[in-house]
Design a protein around this motif. Structure first.
Motif, PDB file in Angstrom:
ATOM      1  N   UNK A   1       0.896  -1.299   0.005  1.00  0.00           N
ATOM      2  CA  UNK A   1      -0.174  -0.099   0.144  1.00  0.00           C
ATOM      3  C   UNK A   1       0.839   1.255  -0.059  1.00  0.00           C
ATOM      4  N   UNK A   2       1.810   1.332   0.927  1.00  0.00           N
ATOM      5  CA  UNK A   2       2.792   2.509   0.919  1.00  0.00           C
ATOM      6  C   UNK A   2       3.574   2.622  -0.588  1.00  0.00           C
ATOM      7  N   UNK A   3       3.814   1.700  -1.183  1.00  0.00           N
ATOM      8  CA  UNK A   3       4.502   1.766  -2.519  1.00  0.00           C
ATOM      9  C   UNK A   3       3.578   2.128  -3.438  1.00  0.00           C
ATOM     10  N   UNK A   4       2.389   1.597  -3.485  1.00  0.00           N
ATOM     11  CA  UNK A   4       1.296   1.883  -4.491  1.00  0.00           C
ATOM     12  C   UNK A   4       0.897   3.234  -4.245  1.00  0.00           C
ATOM     13  N   UNK A   5       0.528   3.829  -3.241  1.00  0.00           N
ATOM     14  CA  UNK A   5       0.296   5.311  -3.228  1.00  0.00           C
ATOM     15  C   UNK A   5       1.354   6.311  -3.944  1.00  0.00           C
ATOM     16  N   UNK A   6       2.732   5.734  -3.863  1.00  0.00           N
ATOM     17  CA  UNK A   6       3.365   6.276  -4.646  1.00  0.00           C
ATOM     18  C   UNK A   6       3.510   6.334  -6.062  1.00  0.00           C
ATOM     19  N   UNK A   7       3.377   5.020  -6.354  1.00  0.00           N
ATOM     20  CA  UNK A   7       3.421   4.666  -7.885  1.00  0.00           C
ATOM     21  C   UNK A   7       2.057   5.003  -8.678  1.00  0.00           C
ATOM     22  N   UNK A   8       0.983   4.512  -8.106  1.00  0.00           N
ATOM     23  CA  UNK A   8      -0.196   4.873  -8.598  1.00  0.00           C
ATOM     24  C   UNK A   8      -0.230   6.569  -8.707  1.00  0.00           C
ATOM     25  N   UNK A   9       0.308   7.222  -7.384  1.00  0.00           N
ATOM     26  CA  UNK A   9       0.215   8.700  -7.341  1.00  0.00           C
ATOM     27  C   UNK A   9       0.945   9.300  -8.340  1.00  0.00           C
ATOM     28  N   UNK A  10       2.121   8.541  -9.034  1.00  0.00           N
ATOM     29  CA  UNK A  10       2.814   9.285  -9.850  1.00  0.00           C
ATOM     30  C   UNK A  10       1.848   9.319 -11.176  1.00  0.00           C
ATOM     31  N   UNK A  11       1.204   8.081 -11.571  1.00  0.00           N
ATOM     32  CA  UNK A  11       0.496   7.962 -12.736  1.00  0.00           C
ATOM     33  C   UNK A  11      -0.702   8.839 -12.917  1.00  0.00           C
ATOM     34  N   UNK A  12      -1.483   8.505 -11.610  1.00  0.00           N
ATOM     35  CA  UNK A  12      -2.838   8.936 -11.585  1.00  0.00           C
ATOM     36  C   UNK A  12      -3.390  10.320 -10.937  1.00  0.00           C
ATOM     37  N   UNK A  13      -2.469  10.288  -9.720  1.00  0.00           N
ATOM     38  CA  UNK A  13      -2.954  11.638  -8.799  1.00  0.00           C
ATOM     39  C   UNK A  13      -1.698  12.598  -8.876  1.00  0.00           C
ATOM     40  N   UNK A  14      -1.117  12.865 -10.160  1.00  0.00           N
ATOM     41  CA  UNK A  14      -0.127  13.980 -10.043  1.00  0.00           C
ATOM     42  C   UNK A  14      -0.516  15.131 -10.827  1.00  0.00           C
ATOM     43  N   UNK A  15      -0.490  16.171  -9.887  1.00  0.00           N
ATOM     44  CA  UNK A  15      -0.680  17.417 -10.171  1.00  0.00           C
ATOM     45  C   UNK A  15       0.372  18.491 -10.081  1.00  0.00           C
ATOM     46  N   UNK A  16       0.928  19.088 -11.181  1.00  0.00           N
ATOM     47  CA  UNK A  16       2.009  19.816 -10.795  1.00  0.00           C
ATOM     48  C   UNK A  16       3.275  19.086 -10.254  1.00  0.00           C
ATOM     49  N   UNK A  17       3.265  17.797 -10.688  1.00  0.00           N
ATOM     50  CA  UNK A  17       4.570  17.330 -10.116  1.00  0.00           C
ATOM     51  C   UNK A  17       4.271  16.964  -8.649  1.00  0.00           C
ATOM     52  N   UNK A  18       3.237  16.917  -7.938  1.00  0.00           N
ATOM     53  CA  UNK A  18       3.064  16.711  -6.797  1.00  0.00           C
ATOM     54  C   UNK A  18       1.889  15.384  -6.614  1.00  0.00           C
ATOM     55  N   UNK A  19       2.113  14.531  -5.648  1.00  0.00           N
ATOM     56  CA  UNK A  19       0.969  13.517  -5.491  1.00  0.00           C
ATOM     57  C   UNK A  19      -0.039  14.042  -4.483  1.00  0.00           C
ATOM     58  N   UNK A  20      -1.219  14.175  -4.800  1.00  0.00           N
ATOM     59  CA  UNK A  20      -2.056  14.904  -4.189  1.00  0.00           C
ATOM     60  C   UNK A  20      -2.913  13.563  -3.205  1.00  0.00           C
ATOM     61  N   UNK A  21      -2.682  13.621  -1.852  1.00  0.00           N
ATOM     62  CA  UNK A  21      -3.183  12.236  -1.267  1.00  0.00           C
ATOM     63  C   UNK A  21      -4.469  12.687  -0.419  1.00  0.00           C
TER      64      UNK A  21
END
Lengths: 493, 493, 493
Positions: free
Chosen positions: B97-117
């Motif tokens: 889960x910790x890792x997926x937050x980052x990887x999915x974040x990079x691909x799907x929740x990436x706004x202006x280079x930041x992962x919005x959690x």
């Protein structure tokens, strides 16, 4: 310790009867419904779906699972003490909640001399109950159900007064309850166990061990706590973004703490194996460590780091501090609550203070004065009116500076520790009274003392262990019983 | 297989430390709060109760129970591998889960280079985690925790890229994740287990069996999954009627699948008895089979039929296909994930394609273009404006016809299978590296390798079984140990 | 009883196949979506978050846990009947719900000849399922899965008709289902078990006992039920303050009932010890006792008192009434459902009647006519218009007086008991038909009859018990088996 009767036949019913008459009288005299549960106050303006029930009940339900199934399974980790761990937890929790509704109600939900009852009171009461259950962890296996009820009877008011005084006079930030719940519970429990010191148990006890199934059951308890901890830490925050952050931080803190616990468990074990007790306890450290700052804008990375730090402190505490406390200070902390709730609670407070000192309007915007409500300008300050245009419902605060607020936090920690420890010591003295059916040393950690047990409860485990690994010293007695049993049986054929 | 050291003392802490430093650095650099968790973005227009937390958190909490308690108990079904099943699940899930937050974040929740959690990211990450745990099922009992972490480390990015590419470029309907979660997880897991083939285990293993308590524990896991599966299948649908249908279909599919599983279990057993492994696994088939069409207007009767069909395929897979794959294709699929996730996933895709081909405005009304969003007219099409008057928020789509959409679904299935299988094969090769503490054949399915176990963990079960039924061939070794043990004990008297 | 074959190989699949074809045909012919799950009925006025899904789903999810995990674990309390208890509960519940959706749908959710399906139907169907599972408690250990399916097949329609007739014609207040669920289920179950009377079991059965782990598992079931019971009792109340009160009263009633159960358990045990069966059952009495008046303004103190009274009645029932019924009336009530559901249900009805008789506008305000909807003025009464100005949505009632309503409540109780008992007797006669694989006396309470069991299922427990306490008479047979087993083993060395 002298041997007293430990039959519950008179003691338990007598105590419960007295308590129930008292509770019933107080409920009848003082408890009424809160507005959202009062039929008379509903009118043609009321929208039923705006009832606070719907904001609070999902969190309440999650906390119910934590209290009854989470703690219940977690405390059932001893091989011969599973009934007691799970069932005394049930008894103590049930009574503590009933009692906390009244005592907290008197201090915090008292309007015109009546306690106004809603689901929010139940959540608060379950927090008070969690305090009692954490303290219970310090004396697990060494106390009768009568003692546990008396402990709850005394601990709940001390906690409720402390909570009320700290919130009313010191006015601190502590959304996850790291100070009020975890630190209080820890030092109260240590106070009790200090007084109940049993020198005869200092070198371990033949029954102080786990079985394969009790270990698995206990991990299930851990998982129930782990899974719903975000609800626990966020149940009493402000609604909206604050609660959202509390969920995120708790989840992240628990996750990093769990990963760390596995690594440290293998590292600190001489065979490079994982120890189940670590999985059962240390994985949860992160939930406590993020507590005091759980609703603040600490960033996800800091929540991550807090989980790692809390876990490391907790693990080292189990490894080095607990044995030291037991031998030097006669503090027999059965479940190591000082590691899981005390050390982590203190780290959480420090983190909270840092978060308070570094908080700025740049990061929080005007809602800083909602989260740190005591930093809001005082009534009459023109700055208050300005802010109230940005945040309509903002209440006047105390106009505290960041460092003032930090000092109050510090004062809260210190006074909580002092009050809890004193309360615990006094409670311990009461629990020593002969009437309360305290078990003798050799019947500690044994369900048979207070339960009708089925015949397999002490089944001949450890047959194989004679041949196999010689892992743990505490199994000596139990193992040496086995040949005797087999002899008897074969002889009788 | 050569014998390598399997001590975790250095390996596990070293790997975890590296991963934690990496994760912490990436969280610090890239992860910030989503708008609904950001204090600064709240203003006097914000209604706290409209926070997306309240739409997503109840579903998240249910999925938490499924991941940690559901999978955890379900995977604890081996007699001597309960600690490992439950606890490695805990470790792997937490890291994934910790890792997926980052990887999915990079691909799907990436706004202006930041992962919005936000909590929605946690739900997505737990889906990625479910993928890893399903694949884990293929290699249960034969992998070290170090291998599992490495598998999660590699599988999560492959999954996240596939998910992103399929959703962004192929744009499919797959609300319950039958394609992206179940089929991906299945073929990845089969790829891994193909590479990790152990010829020595082809005729069974002495410890590859259950105990009375492990079977019950595993059924509890099944029940946790069963009970909350509607939340899983509906967590990421559109809100409103779509989510409502997803709950209904999942419940109906699971119900008919469960009934069928009991019937087939008794029918295919030569003594006409029920097999617990069927109850633990095959009952759940319906949850997967309804997945791809779970939010569509397929009618309750079709959901019912899908549950029956999925269950039958899954059951026949366990009975005939799994042994065939093991002997002919060297695919040792420990938990039979190909039956519960692969076959059912394929059936679900076919059902989804049928539902897409038969969908009409007559049945769906204009909201057809919300559910099948890629069938909505393109930007600029006058038909779009018409529809937007009926459904204000409707977004422009790709103007696909039903059969076009069906072809894209097919393309998604095929490419998912190919990518997953390749990813699994490569991951398997990495897992074979000697450093990762892979257990030797004789220590597979054995908690003692990685855990401090209590003395009763291998208690003399099967004493009675000598006298009683001679049900299962795999108990030979275990039974033949027993007299030896007793001899030693009686001798020592 | 003659010995019939108990192989499920043909019977179970044949019955299930017939049922599934029937169900599938009826679903296809009659079941469609309710408006909130129908895509076609959504338009530009629809707010997805107003979907009734979000009001009902959290309660549904809690009840799911109660039905599948709560009942499942609770019924797994026998030492050798854990598979059957948990898994037959799963089977019976799954079928009962599918079937109840249709039967209740026909009577209650029938619009233009179609059953309109939504999550609210699932909640209602799970209530019908709870009825079947409670009745199952009366015959636990003595019935085959085929018999249980037939019982569900017959009980669901009898229940649905009774429910529909009582709600439509007698129009009673029974938010928690004390009359319709608990009393119906109890007397139906007693009817069945009366017909299935087994004289051979009147002096107990060698396998009719618990083990250490089965007792703990069963307590977990109790805790699942305990924790979510407020959701059960409040799921079908009016939204808003009514539901809020239902949660509060249920929680309070359960709490006081639990405390009382501990006291009475110790008091009525000759050694002053706690009996696990009491903790597993009697603690829950309060949840039933508050049922009929759970949404009324009865005050928290009365809820507290109801918990105490219900618990005392239930406990005395277990101690004195159950043995009396078994010996005098040939009613072998395996789980004592008459104590936990019958006696408490009757007390709950009396409390409900008292609450109805004392209800006044002084306490309730005008919303009295919402809670007691049949007391609202009839269509055309000018008083109705007045009230409708205060409560906009108020529907016309029947203009009943308090005492009229009380008489209708009484009529409902009596007619429910009569119908349930008759239905149970007839169902019992059907279940006696030879085809249904009824177990012979000596194979009652034994998983081996219907399951492939692992070799440790009847492990040599009780070795120690020879030497230790001689607590319970029912262990005689089991204990006397042990030396035999050991002899065989040692001989074979």
């Amino acid at each position: 310790m002298k041997k007293h009767s430990t039959s519950l036949r008179v003691r338990l019913p007598a105590l419960v009867l007295i308590l129930e008459v008292l509770l019933l009288a107080l409920y009848a005299a003082y408890v009424t419904y809160e507005d959202d549960a009062n039929a008379k106050l509903q009118n043609n303006d009321t929208n039923p779906m705006d009832n606070t029930l719907y904001q609070n009940y999902p969190f309440f339900a999650d906390i119910q699972v934590m209290i009854f199934l989470g703690f219940g399974c977690l405390l059932a980790f001893f091989r011969l003490y599973g009934f007691s761990g799970m069932v005394f937890n049930f008894l103590t929790a049930t009574f503590a909640i009933q009692w906390a509704i009244l005592v907290q109600g008197y201090f915090q939900f008292n309007i015109d001399g009546k306690i106004h009852l809603g689901v929010i009171n139940l959540i608060n009461a379950e927090f008070a109950c969690a305090v009692v259950l954490i303290s219970f962890g310090a004396v697990l296996g060494k106390t009768s159900p009568v003692q546990l009820l008396v402990m709850a009877l005394l601990e709940v008011p001390v906690f409720a007064v402390t909570e009320w005084a700290v919130l009313k006079y010191l006015r601190i930030n502590d959304a996850g309850g790291s100070i009020l719940i975890h630190i209080f519970a820890c030092y109260f429990g240590l106070g009790v166990t200090f007084v109940l010191y049993r020198p005869g148990l200092n070198d371990g006890h033949a029954k102080e061990n786990t079985s394969y199934h009790s270990d698995i059951l206990s991990v299930m308890g851990t998982l129930f706590l782990w899974v719903f901890w975000p609800s626990f830490n966020s149940a009493l925050t402000l609604k909206g973004d604050d609660q959202h952050r509390a969920v995120l931080h708790t989840f992240i803190g628990l996750s990093s703490s769990t990963l760390t616990a596995f690594a440290l468990s293998a590292m600190l074990n001489k065979n490079g194996k994982i120890t189940m007790a670590d999985i059962q306890n240390v994985t949860l450290a992160g939930g406590v460590t993020v507590g005091a700052s759980v609703d603040m804008m600490i960033t996800p990375a800091v929540a991550y780091a807090l989980g790692v730090i809390g876990c490391a402190a907790c693990m080292l505490g189990y490894k080095y501090l607990s044995p030291f406390l037991a031998h030097r200070f006669r503090i027999q902390d059965q479940c190591g609550i000082h590691n899981l709730h005390g050390l982590t609670g203190l780290i959480s407070c420090i983190a909270g203070i840092c978060a308070i000192l570094t908080a700025s309007e740049e990061v929080y915007g005007p809602s800083m004065y909602e989260i740190f409500s005591h930093r809001a300008p005082m009534e009459g300050d023109p700055r208050l009116l300005e802010l109230q245009q940005l945040i309509p419902g903002l209440k006047p605060g105390l106009g505290r500076s960041a460092s003032e607020q930090a000092l109050y936090q510090l004062a809260a920690v210190i006074s909580t520790i002092v009050v809890a420890a004193l309360g615990g010591l006094l409670t311990g003295c009461v629990l020593k009274l002969p009437y309360f059916a305290s078990p003798s040393d050799d019947l500690c950690f044994d369900d048979e003392l207070f339960f009708n047990v089925p015949p397999d409860y002490d089944s001949p485990i450890g047959l194989n262990s004679q041949i196999r690994s010689e892992d743990s010293a505490s199994q000596v007695t139990q193992r040496s019983k086995v040949p005797f049993i087999i002899t008897k049986v074969t002889t009788s054929v």
